[in-house]
Scaffold this motif. Sequence first.
Motif, PDB file in Angstrom:
ATOM      1  N   PRO A  25       0.792  -1.235   0.000  1.00  0.00           N
ATOM      2  CA  PRO A  25       0.000   0.000   0.000  1.00  0.00           C
ATOM      3  C   PRO A  25       0.824   1.285   0.000  1.00  0.00           C
ATOM      4  N   ASP A  26       2.095   1.200   0.295  1.00  0.00           N
ATOM      5  CA  ASP A  26       2.907   2.413   0.385  1.00  0.00           C
ATOM      6  C   ASP A  26       3.664   2.746  -0.894  1.00  0.00           C
ATOM      7  N   LEU A  27       3.369   2.064  -1.997  1.00  0.00           N
ATOM      8  CA  LEU A  27       4.029   2.371  -3.262  1.00  0.00           C
ATOM      9  C   LEU A  27       3.588   3.740  -3.765  1.00  0.00           C
ATOM     10  N   SER A  64      10.799   8.804   7.384  1.00  0.00           N
ATOM     11  CA  SER A  64      11.858   9.229   8.291  1.00  0.00           C
ATOM     12  C   SER A  64      12.644  10.411   7.725  1.00  0.00           C
ATOM     13  N   ARG A  65      12.604  10.623   6.422  1.00  0.00           N
ATOM     14  CA  ARG A  65      13.319  11.742   5.804  1.00  0.00           C
ATOM     15  C   ARG A  65      12.445  13.002   5.765  1.00  0.00           C
ATOM     16  N   ASN A  66      11.305  12.949   6.446  1.00  0.00           N
ATOM     17  CA  ASN A  66      10.411  14.091   6.576  1.00  0.00           C
ATOM     18  C   ASN A  66       9.791  14.510   5.244  1.00  0.00           C
ATOM     19  N   LYS A  67       9.598  13.579   4.329  1.00  0.00           N
ATOM     20  CA  LYS A  67       8.917  13.856   3.067  1.00  0.00           C
ATOM     21  C   LYS A  67       7.500  13.330   3.173  1.00  0.00           C
ATOM     22  N   MET A  68       6.583  14.025   2.524  1.00  0.00           N
ATOM     23  CA  MET A  68       5.192  13.592   2.540  1.00  0.00           C
ATOM     24  C   MET A  68       5.047  12.362   1.646  1.00  0.00           C
ATOM     25  N   GLY A  69       4.317  11.388   2.101  1.00  0.00           N
ATOM     26  CA  GLY A  69       4.049  10.187   1.325  1.00  0.00           C
ATOM     27  C   GLY A  69       2.609   9.770   1.512  1.00  0.00           C
ATOM     28  N   TYR A  70       2.205   8.778   0.773  1.00  0.00           N
ATOM     29  CA  TYR A  70       0.837   8.297   0.825  1.00  0.00           C
ATOM     30  C   TYR A  70       0.823   6.782   0.967  1.00  0.00           C
TER      31      TYR A  70
END
Length: 120
Positions: A25-27, A64-70
Amino acid sequence: MSSPSLAEMREDARFRVLRLLEDQPDLSQRQIAEELGISLGSVNYCLKGLVDRGLVKIRNFRSSRNKMGYAYLLTPRGVAEKSALTGAFLARRMREYEALKAEIAAVEEQMGEAGEDWAR
């Protein structure tokens, strides 16, 4: 053997996206496109449709790198839809398989009648 219709191709894309997201689901959309061999625009269009139909929920998270993800999560309706699409996908692929076997047999028979040894 006939070519798949546009509706069948869209159904196959929905099935493949749902199946992939169930496992991963994190792709990202780009990763989904690469994994399935379809365009990024097609993935975006498909996901929008899946979300609009209530089959997939989008959750935001921060890595962990503080980037937004979905994360693309299948809803209970999405799981049920994937099950229904699985049956249709399998039936269509079995018909294609049988048609290919028949076509191969016909070509082999023609080759045999022509007296050519194609398997050299």
